[in-house]
Design a protein around this motif. Structure first.
Motif, PDB file in Angstrom:
ATOM      1  N   VAL A   1     -60.987  36.994  52.229  1.00 10.66           N
ATOM      2  CA  VAL A   1     -61.069  36.215  53.471  1.00 10.66           C
ATOM      3  C   VAL A   1     -60.463  34.827  53.282  1.00 10.66           C
ATOM      4  CG1 VAL A   1     -63.065  37.457  54.359  1.00 10.66           C
ATOM      5  CG2 VAL A   1     -63.410  35.483  52.872  1.00 10.66           C
ATOM      6  N   MET A   2     -59.646  34.651  52.207  1.00 10.67           N
ATOM      7  CA  MET A   2     -58.957  33.397  51.915  1.00 10.67           C
ATOM      8  C   MET A   2     -59.920  32.215  51.798  1.00 10.67           C
ATOM      9  SD  MET A   2     -55.491  33.789  54.276  1.00 10.67           S
ATOM     10  CE  MET A   2     -56.450  34.122  55.732  1.00 10.67           C
ATOM     11  N   CYS A   3     -60.977  32.461  51.030  1.00  7.58           N
ATOM     12  CA  CYS A   3     -61.951  31.399  50.721  1.00  7.58           C
ATOM     13  C   CYS A   3     -61.962  31.155  49.212  1.00  7.58           C
ATOM     14  CB  CYS A   3     -63.347  31.786  51.192  1.00  7.58           C
ATOM     15  SG  CYS A   3     -63.560  31.778  52.977  1.00  7.58           S
TER      16      CYS A   3
ATOM     17  N   LEU B   1     -69.734  35.425  54.249  1.00  8.90           N
ATOM     18  CA  LEU B   1     -71.137  35.843  54.253  1.00  8.90           C
ATOM     19  C   LEU B   1     -71.279  37.257  54.801  1.00  8.90           C
ATOM     20  CD1 LEU B   1     -72.916  32.567  55.466  1.00  8.90           C
ATOM     21  CD2 LEU B   1     -72.606  33.383  53.127  1.00  8.90           C
ATOM     22  N   ASN B   2     -70.486  37.580  55.849  1.00 10.27           N
ATOM     23  CA  ASN B   2     -70.562  38.921  56.421  1.00 10.27           C
ATOM     24  C   ASN B   2     -70.107  39.972  55.427  1.00 10.27           C
ATOM     25  OD1 ASN B   2     -71.485  37.888  58.852  1.00 10.27           O
ATOM     26  ND2 ASN B   2     -69.418  37.666  59.722  1.00 10.27           N
ATOM     27  N   LEU B   3     -69.013  39.691  54.690  1.00  8.33           N
ATOM     28  CA  LEU B   3     -68.532  40.642  53.684  1.00  8.33           C
ATOM     29  C   LEU B   3     -69.566  40.857  52.580  1.00  8.33           C
ATOM     30  CD1 LEU B   3     -64.735  39.822  53.165  1.00  8.33           C
ATOM     31  CD2 LEU B   3     -65.749  41.895  54.135  1.00  8.33           C
TER      32      LEU B   3
ATOM     33  N   PHE C   1     -62.867  30.184  57.424  1.00  7.06           N
ATOM     34  CA  PHE C   1     -63.962  30.933  58.040  1.00  7.06           C
ATOM     35  C   PHE C   1     -64.956  31.385  56.966  1.00  7.06           C
ATOM     36  CE2 PHE C   1     -60.100  31.612  60.562  1.00  7.06           C
ATOM     37  CZ  PHE C   1     -60.494  31.105  61.783  1.00  7.06           C
ATOM     38  N   PRO C   2     -65.752  30.503  56.436  1.00  6.47           N
ATOM     39  CA  PRO C   2     -66.720  30.896  55.404  1.00  6.47           C
ATOM     40  C   PRO C   2     -67.778  31.864  55.898  1.00  6.47           C
ATOM     41  CG  PRO C   2     -67.136  28.637  56.125  1.00  6.47           C
ATOM     42  CD  PRO C   2     -65.842  29.067  56.761  1.00  6.47           C
TER      43      PRO C   2
ATOM     44  N   GLU D   1     -76.632  26.784  52.282  1.00 12.26           N
ATOM     45  CA  GLU D   1     -76.604  25.367  52.644  1.00 12.26           C
ATOM     46  C   GLU D   1     -75.214  25.050  53.218  1.00 12.26           C
ATOM     47  OE1 GLU D   1     -76.940  20.922  50.565  1.00 12.26           O
ATOM     48  OE2 GLU D   1     -77.154  22.755  49.353  1.00 12.26           O
ATOM     49  N   TRP D   2     -75.157  24.682  54.511  1.00 13.46           N
ATOM     50  CA  TRP D   2     -73.895  24.329  55.146  1.00 13.46           C
ATOM     51  C   TRP D   2     -73.600  22.860  54.866  1.00 13.46           C
ATOM     52  CZ3 TRP D   2     -70.544  27.611  57.444  1.00 13.46           C
ATOM     53  CH2 TRP D   2     -71.015  28.901  57.734  1.00 13.46           C
ATOM     54  N   LEU D   3     -72.417  22.624  54.297  1.00 18.99           N
ATOM     55  CA  LEU D   3     -71.993  21.253  54.000  1.00 18.99           C
ATOM     56  C   LEU D   3     -71.248  20.645  55.179  1.00 18.99           C
ATOM     57  CD1 LEU D   3     -70.821  21.757  50.309  1.00 18.99           C
ATOM     58  CD2 LEU D   3     -73.059  21.018  51.143  1.00 18.99           C
ATOM     59  N   ASP D   4     -70.288  21.380  55.724  1.00 15.42           N
ATOM     60  CA  ASP D   4     -69.562  20.974  56.927  1.00 15.42           C
ATOM     61  C   ASP D   4     -68.998  22.237  57.566  1.00 15.42           C
ATOM     62  OD1 ASP D   4     -67.222  21.563  55.415  1.00 15.42           O
ATOM     63  OD2 ASP D   4     -67.213  19.503  54.629  1.00 15.42           O
ATOM     64  N   ALA D   5     -68.041  22.095  58.426  1.00 12.44           N
ATOM     65  CA  ALA D   5     -67.539  23.266  59.163  1.00 12.44           C
ATOM     66  C   ALA D   5     -66.897  24.305  58.264  1.00 12.44           C
ATOM     67  CB  ALA D   5     -66.548  22.809  60.239  1.00 12.44           C
ATOM     68  N   GLY D   6     -66.254  23.908  57.174  1.00 13.14           N
ATOM     69  CA  GLY D   6     -65.551  24.866  56.319  1.00 13.14           C
ATOM     70  C   GLY D   6     -66.110  25.003  54.925  1.00 13.14           C
ATOM     71  N   ASN D   7     -67.268  24.469  54.652  1.00 13.81           N
ATOM     72  CA  ASN D   7     -67.839  24.526  53.297  1.00 13.81           C
ATOM     73  C   ASN D   7     -69.325  24.876  53.370  1.00 13.81           C
ATOM     74  OD1 ASN D   7     -65.594  23.246  51.436  1.00 13.81           O
ATOM     75  ND2 ASN D   7     -65.705  21.957  53.263  1.00 13.81           N
ATOM     76  N   LEU D   8     -69.739  25.692  52.423  1.00 15.46           N
ATOM     77  CA  LEU D   8     -71.165  26.028  52.305  1.00 15.46           C
ATOM     78  C   LEU D   8     -71.483  26.362  50.851  1.00 15.46           C
ATOM     79  CD1 LEU D   8     -71.449  29.365  51.940  1.00 15.46           C
ATOM     80  CD2 LEU D   8     -70.816  29.312  54.352  1.00 15.46           C
ATOM     81  N   ARG D   9     -72.770  26.383  50.569  1.00 15.78           N
ATOM     82  CA  ARG D   9     -73.240  26.741  49.229  1.00 15.78           C
ATOM     83  C   ARG D   9     -74.265  27.853  49.335  1.00 15.78           C
ATOM     84  NH1 ARG D   9     -74.336  20.674  46.786  1.00 15.78           N
ATOM     85  NH2 ARG D   9     -72.111  20.061  46.559  1.00 15.78           N
TER      86      ARG D   9
END
Length: 406
Positions: free
Chosen positions: A65-67, A25-27, A20-21, A39-47
Motif C-alpha cells: 500500500v506504499m507505506c 490497517l485493513n490489510l 493512506f495508512p 496511535e494516530w500522529l497526523d493524517a499520514g502517520n500512525l503507530r
C-alpha cells in the motif's frame, strides 16, 4: 495474562508513514496480523504494536500500500535475549546461572532447628550430619520420616521430631521430653535431722514427734523430728501400746552462721603484644573447609587468635552455606603486674555471695560481714554471714536405707 503472553513472545512498536495508512490497517486485519495500541500522529502517520513474529509480514503489507514501516521499539523476552547475541561471556554466564539455580535447588543449603530449649542445637545438628542431613546433600535422597525416627533414638531428651524439606532448607522441628516429677516413697521411714548447725526459730511438725523446740541450739546431724513414736495408752491404764515408726516430715527454720573464704594472688601476668601477627584464610563451602594457608603452622609460643567470618546471604537474610574466614594470630609475651586491690576484693566478694546463695538455696541472708587480708602474696577475703534457712534433712532408718539401696 495477555501481558505475560506478549512478553514471552515479544512485541514490536511500528511507525507507519504513507498517503493512506488506514489501508495498511485493513490489510493487516484481512491477513490475520494482530495489532493493538493504535496511535494516530497526523493524517499520514500512525503507530501500532504487533507481535514480533509478524514483523516481516507487516513490512511486506506496508510495501503493497506504499507505506513505510519503521521499527521504533522492541520489547519482551526475545528482545532481551537478543542483546546477548554477540556477548558470549554474558550469554554463558546467564546459562550457567540458570543451570546453577536448577541444580542447586535440588540440594540442601541450610539446616534449621527449632523447638529445643535444653537440648543444644549443636548436638542435634551433629547427629543430623551423621544421618546424612547437612548442607550440600542431595535433597530428594533424604527420607524425612526415617531421619526423624532415627534422630529420636540418638538424641536423649527429645519426645517428638519432624523433618520438612522446604526447597533448599531442611527444617527440623523438635519437642523435648517433660521430666516426670519425683515421686515420694511413703514406704521409706526415717527421721529428720539437722543438715547444718543453728538456733531453731520456727518448728512445724507434719509427721513424727519433735525432738527439739524453738530456741534450742542444734548441731549438724542432730535429731530434729523423730520417726519412732511412742504410743501412750489410756490415762489411767497400765497398758503400753509400744512404738510406731513413721516417715518424719516437717519444716524446721533456724538461724545459722556461715563462714566462707576466697583468695587471689596479688600479682598477675598480663599480655604485652609484640606486633607480630599472621592472617590465615579459609573458605567453607557446603560444610567443607578449604584452607588457603596449606600446612603452615603457628610459630608463636603464646598468641591470641581473632576469628572473623563473612557469610553469604540472600536478600531476605537467609544465610547460605558459603563463608570466608580470616583468623588473625597475634603474638604476645607475658609480664608480671600488680593486681588492683579494690577490684580484686570486689571480685572475691561477688564470688563469696554466689557461693553463699548456692549453699542457702531458698534461705535468706540476715546480715553479712566481710574482712580482707593481704599476706604471703595473696589477698584473702572472708565472709561471715548470719542466715535464716530450713535445716531439716530426711534420713531413712538403718534397715530402711539398706532396703532402698540398688
Amino acid at each position: 495474562m495477555q501481558k505475560i503472553i506478549n512478553f514471552l513472545r515479544g512485541s514490536v512498536r511500528l511507525e507507519v508513514s504513507g498517503a493512506f495508512p488506514e489501508r495498511f490497517l485493513n490489510l493487516c486485519a484481512q491477513n490475520g496480523v494482530s495489532f493493538w495500541a493504535v496511535e494516530w500522529l497526523d493524517a499520514g502517520n500512525l503507530r501500532i504494536t504487533v507481535a514480533r513474529k509478524d514483523l516481516k509480514r507487516s513490512r511486506a503489507l506496508g510495501e503493497k500500500v506504499m507505506c513505510e514501516v519503521k521499527t521504533q521499539l522492541s520489547r519482551g523476552a526475545p528482545a532481551f535475549l537478543a542483546r546477548f547475541k554477540k556477548r558470549y561471556a554474558l550469554l554463558a554466564g546467564l546459562t550457567l546461572s540458570l543451570m546453577a539455580v536448577c541444580v542447586l535447588s535440588q540440594f540442601v543449603l541450610t539446616v534449621e532447628v527449632s523447638g529445643n530449649e535444653t537440648v543444644s542445637t549443636a548436638e542435634i545438628v551433629s547427629q543430623l550430619r551423621r544421618l546424612g542431613v547437612r548442607p550440600g546433600v542431595y535433597g530428594p535422597g533424604i527420607d524425612p520420616a526415617a531421619t526423624a525416627q532415627e534422630l529420636l533414638l540418638r538424641v536423649d531428651g527429645l519426645s517428638w521430631c519432624a523433618v520438612n524439606m522446604r526447597g533448599t532448607v531442611a527444617e527440623v522441628l523438635v519437642r523435648e521430653k517433660v521430666e516426670k516429677p519425683e515421686l515420694v516413697d511413703d514406704k521409706v521411714l526415717g527421721d529428720v535431722v539437722a543438715r547444718a548447725p543453728g538456733l531453731v526459730t520456727d518448728l512445724s511438725v507434719l509427721e513424727g514427734e519433735a525432738a527439739v523446740k524453738e530456741g534450742d541450739t542444734v548441731l549438724a546431724g542432730e535429731l530434729l523430728i523423730a520417726g519412732n513414736i511412742h504410743i501412750e495408752g489410756p490415762e489411767y491404764g497400765e497398758v503400753d501400746l509400744g512404738w510406731r515408726r513413721v516417715k518424719a516430715n516437717g519444716l524446721i527454720y533456724a538461724r545459722t552462721w556461715r563462714t566462707l573464704e576466697a583468695e587471689i594472688p596479688l600479682e598477675a601476668r598480663v599480655k604485652s603484644y609484640t606486633g607480630e601477627e599472621i592472617a590465615l584464610w579459609s573458605l567453607n563451602l557446603l560444610g567443607r573447609r578449604i584452607n588457603f594457608y596449606g600446612n603452615s603452622g603457628i610459630s608463636f609460643a603464646e598468641y591470641d587468635k581473632i576469628t572473623n567470618v563473612w557469610t553469604a546471604s540472600l536478600p531476605g537474610g537467609q544465610e547460605m552455606p558459603l563463608s570466608l574466614t580470616r583468623e588473625t594470630v597475634r603474638a604476645y609475651d607475658t609480664t608480671p603486674a600488680p593486681v588492683d586491690i579494690a577490684a580484686a576484693e570486689e571480685l572475691l566478694r561477688a564470688r563469696l555471695d554466689e557461693a553463699l546463695r548456692q549453699q542457702l538455696g531458698s534461705g535468706e541472708v540476715i546480715s553479712a560481714d566481710y574482712t580482707s587480708r593481704a599476706a604471703d602474696g595473696k589477698l584473702t577475703v572472708r565472709l561471715q554471714a548470719e542466715c535464716k534457712e530450713e535445716i531439716g534433712k530426711f534420713v531413712p532408718f538403718a534397715d530402711q536405707a539398706q532396703d532402698t539401696q540398688p
